[in-house]
Motif scaffolding. Sequence first.
Motif, PDB file in Angstrom:
ATOM      1  N   ASP A  11       1.042  -1.341  -0.050  1.00 24.42           N
ATOM      2  CA  ASP A  11       0.135   0.039  -0.128  1.00 24.42           C
ATOM      3  C   ASP A  11       0.947   1.150   0.035  1.00 24.42           C
ATOM      4  O   ASP A  11       1.864   1.132   0.556  1.00 24.42           O
ATOM      5  CB  ASP A  11      -0.795   0.059   1.384  1.00 24.42           C
ATOM      6  N   THR A  27       5.787   3.560   0.589  1.00 22.65           N
ATOM      7  CA  THR A  27       5.440   2.151   0.350  1.00 22.65           C
ATOM      8  C   THR A  27       5.529   1.409   1.592  1.00 22.65           C
ATOM      9  O   THR A  27       6.701   1.364   2.091  1.00 22.65           O
ATOM     10  CB  THR A  27       5.965   1.587  -0.864  1.00 22.65           C
ATOM     11  N   THR A  62      -2.829   4.564  -2.821  1.00 24.24           N
ATOM     12  CA  THR A  62      -3.111   3.371  -3.519  1.00 24.24           C
ATOM     13  C   THR A  62      -2.987   1.829  -2.786  1.00 24.24           C
ATOM     14  O   THR A  62      -2.339   1.999  -1.855  1.00 24.24           O
ATOM     15  CB  THR A  62      -2.388   3.203  -5.008  1.00 24.24           C
ATOM     16  N   GLU A  63      -4.167   1.217  -2.938  1.00 26.52           N
ATOM     17  CA  GLU A  63      -4.173  -0.118  -2.286  1.00 26.52           C
ATOM     18  C   GLU A  63      -3.726  -1.090  -3.414  1.00 26.52           C
ATOM     19  O   GLU A  63      -4.129  -1.304  -4.534  1.00 26.52           O
ATOM     20  CB  GLU A  63      -5.357  -0.561  -2.047  1.00 26.52           C
ATOM     21  N   GLU A  64      -3.039  -2.279  -2.748  1.00 26.17           N
ATOM     22  CA  GLU A  64      -2.571  -3.503  -3.599  1.00 26.17           C
ATOM     23  C   GLU A  64      -3.322  -4.331  -3.486  1.00 26.17           C
ATOM     24  O   GLU A  64      -4.259  -4.412  -2.823  1.00 26.17           O
ATOM     25  CB  GLU A  64      -1.414  -3.832  -2.873  1.00 26.17           C
TER      26      GLU A  64
END
Length: 64
Positions: A11, A27, A62-64
Amino acid sequence: MVEKVQYKVNDVVRMKKKHPCGSDTWTILRVGMDFGLKCNGCGHFVMMPRVKFEKMAKAIVTEE
């Protein structure tokens, strides 16, 4: 009741304070009692206790 945010590896999070290189996005590389974070500006790696991380994290970019 406030729901806890679930952070996952890879993430990208925005922090309240900027790193000396000027970037405020990091990150997540490790999740547990300590968080492993890599600066998206210069690549610097830091370990941070979970309590401190949760206070300093502003939002998930941002999400993984």
